[in-house]
Design an enzyme around this catalytic site. Structure first.
Site, PDB file in Angstrom:
ATOM      1  CG  ASP A  75      -2.219 113.529 -14.080  1.00 28.30           C
ATOM      2  OD1 ASP A  75      -2.077 112.341 -14.428  1.00 28.30           O
ATOM      3  OD2 ASP A  75      -3.177 113.929 -13.379  1.00 28.30           O
ATOM      4  CG  HIS A  76       2.317 109.211 -17.997  1.00 28.29           C
ATOM      5  ND1 HIS A  76       1.969 109.506 -19.294  1.00 28.29           N
ATOM      6  CD2 HIS A  76       3.403 108.402 -18.095  1.00 28.29           C
ATOM      7  CE1 HIS A  76       2.772 108.904 -20.130  1.00 28.29           C
ATOM      8  NE2 HIS A  76       3.663 108.232 -19.440  1.00 28.29           N
ATOM      9  NE  ARG A  77      -4.440 110.884 -13.163  1.00 26.90           N
ATOM     10  CZ  ARG A  77      -5.092 111.378 -12.120  1.00 26.90           C
ATOM     11  NH1 ARG A  77      -6.042 110.683 -11.544  1.00 26.90           N
ATOM     12  NH2 ARG A  77      -4.802 112.576 -11.650  1.00 26.90           N
TER      13      ARG A  77
END
Ligand code: COA
Length: 460
Positions: free
Chosen positions: A432-434
């Site tokens: 999850d790039h967040r």
């Protein structure tokens, strides 16, 4: 206090006992002449009843579901800027023929109520929202379609709501109405627009950002026209898993990091251990070693064993888990299931292998209990026994990463001036790039590859 006047249902043609489907106003609301007060819906038409004069709503006499005919009282309005006395008597009187006459007299001095079917309304407080939208989306409205598309929608909404939506460029097909039978109300359109507006503030400035997926409708194809077909229903597991996968795919910004691990020595150890372990009837699979190695990487990079969480103030936090429960995808005839091995960090490879084998058997017999599929902080999806070189697994929300494992193969690896055959395991880490940066993901897979190459590192 200004003069109070009762608004009655005007002449609505041959209709009688028509159900009220929507009340647009509340006590205390200011209305301009011709703002819609209520909507009626007969078998044949939806009709908006507008305010005959400008003023403040003092009482509403109808609610959705009530049936009304010509002369039925709708509301009491305190006329704006009227210095006259309150005529409560006449206001509360039931409409009769005298009232009707009085109404026609009023029509000469006041603006007479008009029935609007698809006609235009004059300005109202809707303009506040319209202005906001125009300011933020000066060129193209965010929630598109062209007016013709909006008009053509089959959404359940009255003419005034359709017009309101058309002016804002809102596609009514994207809204589930909160009214009776999911009828779309003006408030639903406002809430839809507000939800969009709340997401477009960047560094305190408005920015033109798409607010919905705004997808084309799913293609409707009659496949039988092109050849023989067979209709097969999806299993319950597939339906549930599919809905979860869809949400996770859409809501999580996925990136997949690919890497390779030299597992030549590990495979030798596994084979050797299996010979020695045969008397225990537990086969040590690659996956059990992989789980052990994974714990070492999760301990070094805790943000991979975590979940995003919003607190009561709406602030987003990262919850780092100090337990190590690992889910693993199992391919069953009914679809994909993900049992969970708890406290992997406290178990040896043999115990992990035993649980892997027991839980996969239960999964294939469709006998897993809900608690055996809950609590994972991280998931492994291993397709290594089947084949493939790499894939992009979908994160199992609310986790923030998933490790995909493909089939290990011998490859020529350049070492000490020559190519040597080494067993290389492909790793595919979706994250999850967040939460996780690309650099952290590359460090994570590099570390995992190192541990798999030399399992002694898992002990440190
Ligand atoms: N590379 C090469 N060979 C591999 C391998 C890999 N990465 N992983 C497993 N194998 C081999 C095993 O060594 C075994 O061979 P062996 O009998 O000679 O020892 C064979 O493949 C079968 O292994 P399997 O019984 O599948 O054990 P496992 O522990 O590797 O996997 C499951 C167990 C439950 C994960 C697996 O059976 C499964 O269901 N995988 C599918 C998961 C899935 O569908 N994921 C997709 C989600 S989108």
């Amino acid at each position: 206090m200004g003069e109070l006047k009762t608004v009655l249902i005007p002449d609505i043609g041959d209709f009688s006992d028509v159900p009220v489907v929507e009340v647009f106003v509340q006590n205390g609301n200011h209305v301009n002449a011709e703002d819609p007060l209520i909507a009626l819906e007969s078998d044949k038409a939806t009709i908006d009843i507008p305010a005959p004069f400008t003023g403040k709503i003092r009482e509403i006499r109808v609610k959705p579901g009530d049936k009304v005919s010509e002369g039925s009282p709708i509301a009491i309005i305190e006329i704006a800027d009227s210095g006259g006395n309150t005529d409560t008597e006449s206001v509360l009187r039931k409409p009769d023929s005298t009232e009707k006459n009085k109404r026609s007299e009023e029509a000469t001095s006041e603006k007479a109520p008009q029935v609007i079917t698809h006609a235009a309304q004059t300005e109202s407080n809707e303009n506040v929202i319209k202005a906001e939208v125009k300011q933020i989306y000066p060129a193209s409205p965010p929630i598109q379609p062209a007016p013709a598309d909006v008009a053509a929608t089959k959404a359940h909404a009255g003419p005034s709501v359709r017009r309101f939506a058309r002016e804002l460029g809102v596609n009514l097909d994207l809204i589930i109405g909160s009214g009776p039978k999911h009828r779309i109300l003006k408030e639903d359109v406002q809430a839809f627009v507000k939800a969009g507006l709340s997401r477009v503030c960047v560094n305190g400035k408005s920015a033109p950002v798409e607010t919905g997926l705004n997808l084309l409708p799913w293609p409707q194809v009659d496949f039988a026209r092109h050849g023989p077909v067979e209709i097969k229903s999806l299993s319950r597991i597939k339906q549930i898993a599919g809905a979860n996968l869809h949400r996770n795919w859409v809501m999580i910004p996925h990136v997949t990091q690919f890497d390779e691990a030299d597992i030549t020595d590990l495979e030798a150890l596994r084979k050797e251990s299996n010979t020695a372990e045969k008397q225990n009837a537990v086969k040590l699979t690659l996956l059990s070693f992989l789980m052990k190695a994974l714990i070492a990487s999760l301990k070094k990079f805790p943000e991979f064993n975590a979940s995003l969480d919003k607190n009561a103030n709406g602030e987003t936090n990262l919850i780092i888990k100090r337990y190590y429960h690992i889910g693993f995808a199992v391919d069953t005839v009914n679809g994909l299931v993900v049992p969970v091995i708890r406290d992997v960090d406290q178990k040896g490879v043999v115990a992990i292998a035993r649980e892997l084998s027991e839980l996969s058997a239960l999964a294939r017999e469709n006998k897993l209990k809900p608690e055996q599929m809950q609590g994972a902080g991280f998931t492994i999806s291993s397709l290594g026994g089947i084949g493939g070189t790499a894939f992009t697994p979908i994160i199992n929300a609310p986790e923030v990463a998933i490790l995909g494992v493909s089939k290990a193969n011998y490859k020529p690896v350049y070492r000490d001036g020559e190519f040597v055959p080494r067993l290389v395991l492909p790793l595919s880490l979706s994250y999850d790039h967040r939460v996780i940066d690309g650099a952290a993901a590359a460090r994570f897979t590099s570390h995992l590859a190192e541990v798999l190459t030399d399992m002694r590192l898992a002990l440190l």
